[in-house]
Design a protein around this motif. Structure first.
Motif, mmCIF file in Angstrom:
data_model
loop_
_atom_site.group_PDB
_atom_site.id
_atom_site.type_symbol
_atom_site.label_atom_id
_atom_site.label_comp_id
_atom_site.label_asym_id
_atom_site.label_seq_id
_atom_site.Cartn_x
_atom_site.Cartn_y
_atom_site.Cartn_z
ATOM 1 N N GLY A 1 0.817 -1.224 0.000
ATOM 2 C CA GLY A 1 0.000 0.000 0.000
ATOM 3 C C GLY A 1 0.845 1.266 0.000
ATOM 4 O O GLY A 1 1.770 1.409 -0.797
ATOM 5 N N ASP A 2 0.539 2.173 0.932
ATOM 6 C CA ASP A 2 1.201 3.478 0.959
ATOM 7 C C ASP A 2 2.661 3.409 1.378
ATOM 8 O O ASP A 2 3.387 4.398 1.246
ATOM 9 C CB ASP A 2 0.448 4.435 1.898
ATOM 10 N N ALA A 3 3.106 2.273 1.927
ATOM 11 C CA ALA A 3 4.523 2.126 2.288
ATOM 12 C C ALA A 3 5.381 1.970 1.034
ATOM 13 O O ALA A 3 6.597 2.079 1.091
ATOM 14 C CB ALA A 3 4.720 0.918 3.207
ATOM 15 N N ALA A 4 4.735 1.717 -0.102
ATOM 16 C CA ALA A 4 5.461 1.462 -1.346
ATOM 17 C C ALA A 4 5.195 2.536 -2.389
ATOM 18 O O ALA A 4 4.096 3.076 -2.471
ATOM 19 C CB ALA A 4 5.060 0.100 -1.913
ATOM 20 N N ARG A 5 6.211 2.794 -3.178
ATOM 21 C CA ARG A 5 6.056 3.599 -4.391
ATOM 22 C C ARG A 5 6.368 2.653 -5.547
ATOM 23 O O ARG A 5 7.474 2.128 -5.629
ATOM 24 C CB ARG A 5 7.030 4.781 -4.352
ATOM 25 N N SER A 6 5.375 2.415 -6.390
ATOM 26 C CA SER A 6 5.583 1.498 -7.511
ATOM 27 C C SER A 6 5.800 2.292 -8.799
ATOM 28 O O SER A 6 5.083 3.244 -9.081
ATOM 29 C CB SER A 6 4.398 0.538 -7.650
ATOM 30 N N VAL A 7 6.830 1.884 -9.524
ATOM 31 C CA VAL A 7 7.232 2.590 -10.739
ATOM 32 C C VAL A 7 7.281 1.595 -11.898
ATOM 33 O O VAL A 7 7.977 0.582 -11.824
ATOM 34 C CB VAL A 7 8.619 3.242 -10.563
ATOM 35 N N LEU A 8 6.530 1.903 -12.937
ATOM 36 C CA LEU A 8 6.539 1.089 -14.149
ATOM 37 C C LEU A 8 7.427 1.792 -15.167
ATOM 38 O O LEU A 8 7.177 2.950 -15.519
ATOM 39 C CB LEU A 8 5.128 0.934 -14.705
ATOM 40 N N ILE A 9 8.477 1.107 -15.598
ATOM 41 C CA ILE A 9 9.362 1.668 -16.614
ATOM 42 C C ILE A 9 8.892 1.156 -17.968
ATOM 43 O O ILE A 9 8.761 -0.053 -18.171
ATOM 44 C CB ILE A 9 10.827 1.282 -16.336
ATOM 45 N N VAL A 10 8.576 2.087 -18.844
ATOM 46 C CA VAL A 10 7.995 1.711 -20.133
ATOM 47 C C VAL A 10 8.882 2.208 -21.278
ATOM 48 O O VAL A 10 9.518 3.250 -21.170
ATOM 49 C CB VAL A 10 6.552 2.248 -20.297
ATOM 50 N N PRO A 11 8.894 1.454 -22.368
ATOM 51 C CA PRO A 11 9.634 1.915 -23.541
ATOM 52 C C PRO A 11 8.864 3.063 -24.205
ATOM 53 O O PRO A 11 7.644 3.156 -24.042
ATOM 54 C CB PRO A 11 9.659 0.681 -24.449
ATOM 55 N N PRO A 12 9.557 3.943 -24.947
ATOM 56 C CA PRO A 12 8.866 5.042 -25.626
ATOM 57 C C PRO A 12 7.803 4.529 -26.599
ATOM 58 O O PRO A 12 6.779 5.169 -26.807
ATOM 59 C CB PRO A 12 9.979 5.762 -26.388
ATOM 60 N N SER A 13 8.050 3.359 -27.188
ATOM 61 C CA SER A 13 7.081 2.749 -28.109
ATOM 62 C C SER A 13 7.459 1.282 -28.279
ATOM 63 O O SER A 13 8.565 0.861 -27.932
ATOM 64 C CB SER A 13 7.144 3.427 -29.480
#
Length: 193
Positions: free
Chosen positions: A117-129
């Motif tokens: 939950g709020d204890a985490a920061r989730s980051v999705l790394i995505v390609p430009p395309s």
């Protein structure tokens, strides 16, 4: 489980540059972050050591631990081939005063965010395309055409699945730019902004 620690979850489709970004952050914030070491029921490969790359445990022991609710999350990828995050590993890192870093696939990232939950920061790394992702995968020169097609199809599925389920999406376009944005995300979370 004490939840006063912080967690960063980095996920991405294969080839989007997740490991590059995570390794940059580990170098930028020395002594603050620690990787969560996963448990697996697969045997060690090559020079892998227990407790370094993975905690290696038998499938039977894995099932016992599941029954004891010892995991934050786990998955049976193939029959008797389990991967998971032990609660004891989370406690160990938080007790050392470190921030936990997860470098996981997209499904794992979504599960971990639900758990922390709020204890985490989730980051999705995505390609430009998808085109850029295809160029990167070809540029590695390690995959057959069939494998590239499979990875691209999986990447598209993962990006569709992940849509809206991560706190932040980071487009890995120009690496220096990506690093700066990743640092901003980390700083803001560490400073509770």
């Amino acid at each position: 489980m004490n939840m006063n620690g912080k967690v960063f979850i980095f996920s991405a489709p294969s080839g989007a540059g997740k490991s590059t970004v995570v390794n940059h952050l580990l170098g930028k914030y020395p002594g603050q972050f620690e990787f969560s070491v996963s448990a697996t029921s697969r045997p060690p490969r090559g020079s892998e050591q227990d407790g370094v790359e993975y905690y290696f445990i038998s499938a039977d022991r894995f099932r016992e631990l599941i029954a004891q609710d010892a995991f934050v999350e786990y998955e049976e990828v193939y029959e008797d081939r389990f991967y998971g995050t032990l609660k004891s590993e989370v406690e160990r890192i938080w007790n050392a005063g470190h921030v936990i870093v997860f470098d996981v696939d997209v499904k794992g990232g979504v599960s971990l965010k639900k758990y922390f939950g709020d204890a985490a920061r989730s980051v999705l790394i995505v390609p430009p395309s998808m085109e850029v992702l295809e160029q990167r995968l070809r540029g590695r020169g390690t995959d057959t055409e069939e494998a590239i097609a499979e990875r691209l199809a999986k990447a598209q599925w993962e990006l569709d699945f992940a849509s809206g389920k991560f706190d932040r999406e980071l487009v890995n376009d120009r690496l220096d730019n990506t690093f700066a944005l990743a640092e901003d995300i980390v700083d803001a979370f560490l400073l509770n902004k």
